[in-house]
Design an enzyme around this catalytic site. Structure first.
Site, mmCIF file in Angstrom:
data_model
loop_
_atom_site.group_PDB
_atom_site.id
_atom_site.type_symbol
_atom_site.label_atom_id
_atom_site.label_comp_id
_atom_site.label_asym_id
_atom_site.label_seq_id
_atom_site.Cartn_x
_atom_site.Cartn_y
_atom_site.Cartn_z
ATOM 1 N N TYR A 118 -10.663 3.065 4.023
ATOM 2 C CA TYR A 118 -10.992 1.785 4.652
ATOM 3 C C TYR A 118 -12.489 1.674 4.914
ATOM 4 C CZ TYR A 118 -6.086 0.810 5.868
ATOM 5 O OH TYR A 118 -4.738 0.537 5.825
ATOM 6 N N TYR B 117 -2.879 7.130 1.410
ATOM 7 C CA TYR B 117 -3.809 8.017 2.124
ATOM 8 C C TYR B 117 -3.061 8.799 3.205
ATOM 9 C CZ TYR B 117 -3.862 4.187 5.541
ATOM 10 O OH TYR B 117 -3.502 3.222 6.433
ATOM 11 N N ARG C 243 0.592 7.441 4.073
ATOM 12 C CA ARG C 243 0.990 6.035 4.024
ATOM 13 C C ARG C 243 1.194 5.606 2.573
ATOM 14 N NH1 ARG C 243 0.559 2.189 7.418
ATOM 15 N NH2 ARG C 243 2.616 1.884 6.577
ATOM 16 N N HIS D 233 -0.372 -0.075 0.831
ATOM 17 C CA HIS D 233 0.057 -1.238 1.619
ATOM 18 C C HIS D 233 -1.114 -2.167 1.895
ATOM 19 C CE1 HIS D 233 -1.434 1.587 4.673
ATOM 20 N NE2 HIS D 233 -1.735 0.521 5.392
ATOM 21 N N HIS E 107 -2.122 -5.037 4.886
ATOM 22 C CA HIS E 107 -1.785 -5.653 6.172
ATOM 23 C C HIS E 107 -1.866 -7.168 6.037
ATOM 24 C CE1 HIS E 107 -2.125 -1.831 8.528
ATOM 25 N NE2 HIS E 107 -2.946 -1.520 7.542
#
Lengths: 245, 205
Positions: free
Chosen positions: A111, A150, A160, A163, A165
């Site tokens: 991120y 990740y 995870r 995905h 959000h």
């Protein structure tokens, strides 16, 4: 003071069985961040049936193109994808002109956030957020790159699934929703403590975007479809009118 | 048996630790949009008393949560929401909606707005002035709804139909923001406890 003539028509009661409960010990962070007392049921008033509205002055056309909206001279690394669908309510009616915001990791699972320290590199051409408003049919689309899986600190070896959000407003603050979109066929979905906070397999399927070959741009970009359903609303109801709707 | 043809609401998932990227990218550490949304709740033209609202959000151990995002939704000083069914017209630039994050170091959040007026309740009742708050964060699986009422509205609060649905009078106090003056500015303090004996009242709206 606002004085609507009648008590406004409500949004349908939220079916909490379709949502994760607050306390989900396998997702450890929820343990100290979950209310223990019952929620107090609130009969909706003007403040619950209304909500913020957004227009073209708020956002720019480029905002839904994550391949171009943070370019620093090139395109981001990764699998080029379109994510598209409709925002509907529980009456299967489109929700037009509503704000949809997304955020995600880059193709390496990193991120762009000062608190993310994962060793995968930042992509200089990828911000990782986008926003758009739905059209008159509730339709929306984003162009982006597929996010990477990740690791995260929950149990020692939790990962995870890929995905995105998703944040949606709807026509009223009662419809406000944040969720996550997963990708059909990802084996990490079944192993993820956050996905598995959702108690119902059908409900998990409804946060899983489906490969949509018909929306793919040949030789260019693959597509996934993700429809979002917000709470429905009663028809305007007059008191003592037994047939209601 | 055939089923009714209603659709079912999409399930919620936590906003996670990186909610800022999507909803407040400046806080995540980068500049991408022409303007971020939710920074100006009342606008320059709104009538009424200018106030600041601030607080922290505490977890079940009593520690401040430092990755919260809150959204506010309120009427203007006349009790009107900026919405076609909001009860009338609002001042130009009055939005009534705001978005704020907690400070990464201290967990403090705060926003400037105008104090809302009383609004219509159900069946002809009157609701005390209040701001609706919606709280999301890592570890919160579905957004939490609460209401902020004002400590100087003693009589209106005592007659508020929503406050009065809360059986435990002690818990009603968790919805009251405390008024003070700091450097001539009106500040309401509203600390939210997600869990524990002093747990804030959250609503199933």
């Amino acid at each position: 003071m606002s004085t609507p003539a009648n008590t406004p028509a409500e949004y349908y009661q939220r079916d909490r069985k379709q949502h994760p409960p607050a306390f989900t010990p396998t997702y450890k962070t929820s343990v100290t961040r979950s209310p223990q007392y019952s929620l107090i049921s609130l009969e909706q008033t003007v403040g619950e049936i209304s909500g913020p509205r957004f227009g073209h002055n708020d956002i720019d056309p480029i905002d839904n193109d994550l391949i171009k909206n943070y370019t620093h001279g090139g395109d981001p690394i990764g699998e080029r994808i379109i994510v598209h669908g409709r925002v509907l309510d529980e009456n299967a009616r489109p929700v037009p002109n509503t704000l949809v915001e997304i955020w995600q990791a880059n193709a390496g699972g990193r991120y762009r956030h000062k608190k993310d320290t994962y060793l995968a590199p930042i992509d200089p051409n990828f911000g990782g957020c986008g926003r758009t408003t739905t059209d008159e049919n509730g339709g929306y689309f984003f162009r982006t790159v597929k996010p990477g899986a990740y690791p995260w600190r929950n149990m020692v070896n939790d990962w995870r699934p890929a995905h995105i959000h998703v944040s949606v407003f709807g026509a009223s603050f009662s419809q406000r929703l944040i969720t996550q979109l997963y990708f059909e066929g990802d084996p990490l979905i079944a192993k993820c403590p956050i996905v598995q906070t959702i108690p119902d397999a059908d409900a998990i399927d409804r946060v899983t975007a489906k490969l949509d070959m018909n929306a793919t741009i040949p030789l260019d970009t693959i597509a996934y479809r993700f429809d979002i359903v917000l709470r429905g609303r009663r028809s305007t109801m007059f008191e003592n009118r037994l047939e209601g709707n | 048996m055939t089923k009714l043809d209603y659709l079912t609401e999409t399930p919620s998932q936590t906003a996670g630790p990186y909610v800022h990227i999507g909803l407040a990218p400046g806080a995540a550490g980068f500049d991408i949009y022409r303007q971020e949304l939710g920074w100006d709740i009342a606008g320059p033209n709104a009538a009424g008393e200018r106030i600041r609202v601030e607080g922290r959000v505490m977890d079940g151990t009593g520690s401040p949560i430092k990755d919260v995002l809150l959204e506010a939704w309120q009427a203007n000083a006349a009790g009107v929401y900026a919405h076609p069914e909001g009860g009338g017209d609002v001042e130009e630039g009055f939005r009534g909606w705001g978005r704020v994050i907690t400070d990464f170091a201290t967990g403090e959040w705060g926003f400037d707005t105008v104090k809302p007026g009383a609004t219509a309740g159900r069946n002809g009742s009157v609701q005390a002035p209040h701001i609706t708050l919606w709280i999301v964060a890592r570890g919160i699986n579905i957004g939490l709804n609460t209401r902020l009422y004002f400590s100087d509205e003693t009589e209106a609060n005592a007659n508020d139909p929503v406050i009065n649905t809360i059986e435990w009078e002690r818990r009603r106090q968790t919805l009251i923001a405390q008024r003070s003056k700091e450097d001539g500015k009106v500040v309401y303090r509203f600390d939210i406890n997600i869990q524990g004996q002093d747990e804030t009242v959250f609503f199933d709206v």
